[in-house]
Design an enzyme around this catalytic site. Structure first.
Site, short mmCIF file in Angstrom:
data_model
loop_
_atom_site.label_atom_id
_atom_site.label_comp_id
_atom_site.label_asym_id
_atom_site.label_seq_id
_atom_site.Cartn_x
_atom_site.Cartn_y
_atom_site.Cartn_z
N SER A 11 0.84 -1.19 0.00
CA SER A 11 0.00 0.00 0.00
C SER A 11 0.87 1.24 0.00
CB SER A 11 -0.86 -0.01 1.27
OG SER A 11 -1.52 1.22 1.44
N TYR B 156 -0.92 -0.82 11.26
CA TYR B 156 -1.19 -1.16 9.87
C TYR B 156 -0.13 -0.55 8.95
CZ TYR B 156 -3.49 -1.49 5.35
OH TYR B 156 -3.77 -1.75 4.03
#
Length: 161
Positions: free
Chosen positions: A43, A56
């Site tokens: 990501s 995360y």
């Protein structure tokens, strides 16, 4: 807003331990064949510390580092490794507890097909880092021009519950 420790730990195991286990279970055969490919879906989050998504973002940073280093290690064996770092993508991720739905993405979230296509193209090129869409590339590049602390503060304001 903080996820309970149990959920943080489960997410970290999924993002890190599963990545390592799957990679090293599949690699021996690829190395033996001297051919293969791996696409690790990370990501844009992996390029920046993000308050309120602390663990995360850290797991995605690990994934980026792991995948990019592994690519270099596996070049002699003709095994391509892609580090795929999309931005906002139209998935059900928002529906299962992610908070990214609060943010507006220039051009809107990208369709998953666009993300997949960019990852497969990079795999055909022999692997490497791919950040789909120009606006995402520009966002990552522009971070270099702000002090890190200012950028994290800005992300904190954008991410605050």
């Amino acid at each position: 807003w903080v996820l309970p420790l149990e959920k943080q730990s489960a997410m970290m195991r999924l993002q890190i331990e599963t990545l390592i286990e799957l990679t090293f279970r599949l690699l021996p055969e690829m190395i033996e064949r001297r051919h293969g490919g791996i696409i690790n879906v990370s990501s844009m989050t992996g390029f920046q510390p993000i308050p309120y998504a602390t663990a995360y973002a850290a797991t995605k940073a690990f994934m980026n580092s792991f995948s990019m280093a592994l690519r270099e290690e596996l070049k002699p064996y003709n095994v391509a490794v892609v580090t795929l770092c999309p931005g906002g993508t139209k998935t059900n991720f928002v529906n299962i507890g992610a908070r990214q739905g609060r943010h507006k993405f220039p051009g809107g979230p990208q369709p998953p097909e666009e993300v997949v296509e960019s990852g497969l193209k990079q795999l055909q090129r022999g692997g490497g880092l791919v950040v789909p869409r120009f606006v995402n590339k520009a966002s990552i590049f522009s971070q270099r021009f702000l002090p890190r602390s200012s950028f994290v503060k800005l992300l904190g304001k954008m991410s605050r519950p």
